[in-house]
Design a protein around this motif. Structure first.
Motif, mmCIF file in Angstrom:
data_model
loop_
_atom_site.group_PDB
_atom_site.id
_atom_site.type_symbol
_atom_site.label_atom_id
_atom_site.label_comp_id
_atom_site.label_asym_id
_atom_site.label_seq_id
_atom_site.Cartn_x
_atom_site.Cartn_y
_atom_site.Cartn_z
ATOM 1 N N SER A 167 0.832 -1.209 0.000
ATOM 2 C CA SER A 167 0.000 0.000 0.000
ATOM 3 C C SER A 167 0.863 1.253 0.000
ATOM 4 O O SER A 167 0.603 2.206 -0.751
ATOM 5 C CB SER A 167 -0.926 0.009 1.219
ATOM 6 O OG SER A 167 -1.804 -1.095 1.185
ATOM 7 N N GLU A 168 1.886 1.262 0.836
ATOM 8 C CA GLU A 168 2.785 2.415 0.875
ATOM 9 C C GLU A 168 3.467 2.601 -0.481
ATOM 10 O O GLU A 168 3.578 3.725 -0.998
ATOM 11 C CB GLU A 168 3.837 2.236 1.971
ATOM 12 C CG GLU A 168 4.746 3.451 2.104
ATOM 13 C CD GLU A 168 5.799 3.270 3.197
ATOM 14 O OE1 GLU A 168 6.638 4.184 3.339
ATOM 15 O OE2 GLU A 168 5.787 2.231 3.883
ATOM 16 N N GLY A 169 3.908 1.494 -1.060
ATOM 17 C CA GLY A 169 4.563 1.564 -2.358
ATOM 18 C C GLY A 169 3.651 2.089 -3.447
ATOM 19 O O GLY A 169 4.050 2.915 -4.277
ATOM 20 N N ARG A 170 2.407 1.648 -3.443
ATOM 21 C CA ARG A 170 1.458 2.094 -4.477
ATOM 22 C C ARG A 170 1.142 3.581 -4.331
ATOM 23 O O ARG A 170 0.950 4.282 -5.324
ATOM 24 C CB ARG A 170 0.178 1.265 -4.400
ATOM 25 C CG ARG A 170 0.379 -0.202 -4.793
ATOM 26 C CD ARG A 170 -0.916 -0.965 -4.806
ATOM 27 N NE ARG A 170 -1.760 -0.549 -5.936
ATOM 28 C CZ ARG A 170 -2.994 -1.008 -6.128
ATOM 29 N NH1 ARG A 170 -3.523 -1.872 -5.275
ATOM 30 N NH2 ARG A 170 -3.688 -0.614 -7.165
ATOM 31 N N ILE A 171 1.062 4.063 -3.092
ATOM 32 C CA ILE A 171 0.855 5.496 -2.883
ATOM 33 C C ILE A 171 2.064 6.272 -3.392
ATOM 34 O O ILE A 171 1.923 7.299 -4.064
ATOM 35 C CB ILE A 171 0.608 5.803 -1.397
ATOM 36 C CG1 ILE A 171 -0.716 5.188 -0.940
ATOM 37 C CG2 ILE A 171 0.598 7.316 -1.155
ATOM 38 C CD1 ILE A 171 -0.952 5.249 0.551
ATOM 39 N N CYS A 172 3.257 5.767 -3.106
ATOM 40 C CA CYS A 172 4.477 6.445 -3.561
ATOM 41 C C CYS A 172 4.545 6.521 -5.084
ATOM 42 O O CYS A 172 5.122 7.469 -5.632
ATOM 43 C CB CYS A 172 5.711 5.720 -3.031
ATOM 44 S SG CYS A 172 5.982 5.931 -1.253
ATOM 45 N N LEU A 173 3.957 5.549 -5.762
ATOM 46 C CA LEU A 173 3.963 5.560 -7.222
ATOM 47 C C LEU A 173 3.178 6.738 -7.788
ATOM 48 O O LEU A 173 3.375 7.118 -8.950
ATOM 49 C CB LEU A 173 3.377 4.251 -7.772
ATOM 50 C CG LEU A 173 4.171 2.970 -7.501
ATOM 51 C CD1 LEU A 173 3.448 1.765 -8.093
ATOM 52 C CD2 LEU A 173 5.577 3.066 -8.057
ATOM 53 N N THR A 174 2.298 7.329 -6.988
ATOM 54 C CA THR A 174 1.504 8.479 -7.447
ATOM 55 C C THR A 174 2.198 9.807 -7.141
ATOM 56 O O THR A 174 1.696 10.854 -7.544
ATOM 57 C CB THR A 174 0.115 8.478 -6.786
ATOM 58 O OG1 THR A 174 0.248 8.743 -5.375
ATOM 59 C CG2 THR A 174 -0.584 7.141 -6.978
ATOM 60 N N HIS A 175 3.327 9.769 -6.432
ATOM 61 C CA HIS A 175 4.030 10.991 -6.043
ATOM 62 C C HIS A 175 5.078 11.379 -7.079
ATOM 63 O O HIS A 175 5.480 10.568 -7.907
ATOM 64 C CB HIS A 175 4.695 10.808 -4.684
ATOM 65 C CG HIS A 175 3.715 10.648 -3.562
ATOM 66 N ND1 HIS A 175 4.100 10.380 -2.266
ATOM 67 C CD2 HIS A 175 2.361 10.730 -3.536
ATOM 68 C CE1 HIS A 175 3.021 10.296 -1.501
ATOM 69 N NE2 HIS A 175 1.964 10.496 -2.243
ATOM 70 N N SER A 176 5.516 12.624 -7.012
ATOM 71 C CA SER A 176 6.493 13.113 -7.979
ATOM 72 C C SER A 176 7.903 12.616 -7.684
ATOM 73 O O SER A 176 8.736 12.512 -8.582
ATOM 74 C CB SER A 176 6.491 14.645 -8.013
ATOM 75 O OG SER A 176 6.826 15.169 -6.740
ATOM 76 N N ILE A 203 8.599 1.075 -9.155
ATOM 77 C CA ILE A 203 9.149 2.035 -8.195
ATOM 78 C C ILE A 203 10.451 2.665 -8.677
ATOM 79 O O ILE A 203 10.802 3.783 -8.287
ATOM 80 C CB ILE A 203 9.330 1.375 -6.805
ATOM 81 C CG1 ILE A 203 9.374 2.457 -5.718
ATOM 82 C CG2 ILE A 203 10.584 0.486 -6.786
ATOM 83 C CD1 ILE A 203 9.221 1.897 -4.310
ATOM 84 N N ASP A 204 11.160 1.966 -9.558
ATOM 85 C CA ASP A 204 12.402 2.528 -10.091
ATOM 86 C C ASP A 204 12.154 3.667 -11.067
ATOM 87 O O ASP A 204 13.089 4.385 -11.439
ATOM 88 C CB ASP A 204 13.225 1.440 -10.783
ATOM 89 C CG ASP A 204 13.980 0.577 -9.787
ATOM 90 O OD1 ASP A 204 14.271 1.072 -8.685
ATOM 91 O OD2 ASP A 204 14.270 -0.584 -10.104
ATOM 92 N N ASN A 205 10.910 3.819 -11.512
ATOM 93 C CA ASN A 205 10.591 4.890 -12.457
ATOM 94 C C ASN A 205 10.354 6.234 -11.784
ATOM 95 O O ASN A 205 10.230 7.255 -12.463
ATOM 96 C CB ASN A 205 9.350 4.514 -13.280
ATOM 97 C CG ASN A 205 9.579 3.287 -14.146
ATOM 98 O OD1 ASN A 205 10.685 3.058 -14.636
ATOM 99 N ND2 ASN A 205 8.533 2.484 -14.328
ATOM 100 N N ILE A 206 10.261 6.233 -10.447
ATOM 101 C CA ILE A 206 10.011 7.475 -9.715
ATOM 102 C C ILE A 206 11.342 8.174 -9.434
ATOM 103 O O ILE A 206 12.280 7.543 -8.953
ATOM 104 C CB ILE A 206 9.309 7.212 -8.377
ATOM 105 C CG1 ILE A 206 8.096 6.319 -8.557
ATOM 106 C CG2 ILE A 206 8.906 8.515 -7.701
ATOM 107 C CD1 ILE A 206 7.439 5.941 -7.259
ATOM 108 N N PRO A 207 11.446 9.476 -9.730
ATOM 109 C CA PRO A 207 12.661 10.211 -9.380
ATOM 110 C C PRO A 207 12.950 10.109 -7.883
ATOM 111 O O PRO A 207 12.033 10.134 -7.067
ATOM 112 C CB PRO A 207 12.330 11.655 -9.780
ATOM 113 C CG PRO A 207 11.294 11.519 -10.845
ATOM 114 C CD PRO A 207 10.475 10.319 -10.450
#
Length: 205
Positions: free
Chosen positions: A31-40, A85-89
């Motif tokens: 859940s935490e990871g999926r939320i982080c995927l929506t962040h910049s 998750i590797d696609n997030i800056p």
């Protein structure tokens, strides 16, 4: 709160849940990871913690604790988080609360809200600085992004010339982009430098 603060508080609230069983651990970190995927951006330590937790799941225990459909769903969600998750800056600064574009957007939103509520337009500077006082004292990058965005808005709506406006433009004039360090990416530094240069040309700084 910023996205970064909100997810940190949420993770803290469920800190003890992960120790109850493999299913709980999986659900919390997925859940935490999926939320982080929506962040910049994602803070480097948060990314490492999530990836390590998901890679260390005991799939045998997980299978015992869940139904076949739940087990399949959890693994699919886990793999999706690990793949994306590797696609997030990545953010390397532990002190930043608001990221560059998020901070800019928040200032613009607040400015729009109060624009029709403040009778004396010069009071808008004071209202914005009051609202973002915490951010302006938190990191140099947040401080400068707030004030750069504020000056852009003041010029756009022809609200300028008072003492506070002059003080802020002087601060922008003296600002050295190298002082922000890892608080901004190289692309963000370039963008901010261009914005400030354009403002100083308009204000004669």
């Amino acid at each position: 709160m910023s996205d970064a603060e909100a997810i940190a508080c949420t993770a803290d609230a469920y800190f003890g849940v992960q120790s109850r069983g493999e299913m709980e651990k999986a659900v919390v970190y997925i859940s935490e990871g999926r939320i982080c995927l929506t962040h910049s951006k994602i803070f480097i330590k948060a990314k490492e913690r999530i990836v390590e937790a998901l890679n260390s799941l005991d799939v045998h225990k997980l299978q015992i604790e869940t139904t076949p459909d739940e087990y399949k769903d959890i693994l699919e969600r886990r793999d999706m988080v690990l793949d994306e998750i590797d696609n997030i800056p990545v953010d390397y600064c532990p002190y930043t609360r608001w990221y560059y574009h998020e901070m800019e957007k928040e200032v613009k939103n607040f400015f729009g809200i109060i624009m029709n509520k403040v009778n004396n337009k010069n009071e808008m500077i004071e209202k914005v600085l009051e609202r973002f006082e915490r951010e302006c004292t938190n990191t140099l990058s947040e401080n400068i992004v707030v004030k750069t965005t504020l000056v852009e808005l003041l010029i756009r709506y022809d609200i300028k010339g008072n003492e506070q406006f002059v003080e802020i433009t002087k601060e922008l004039e003296q600002f050295d982009i190298n002082d922000v360090g890892a608080q901004l990416t190289e692309n963000e530094k370039v963008d901010l430098s261009i914005r400030i240069s354009n403002l100083l040309m308009l204000t004669g700084g």
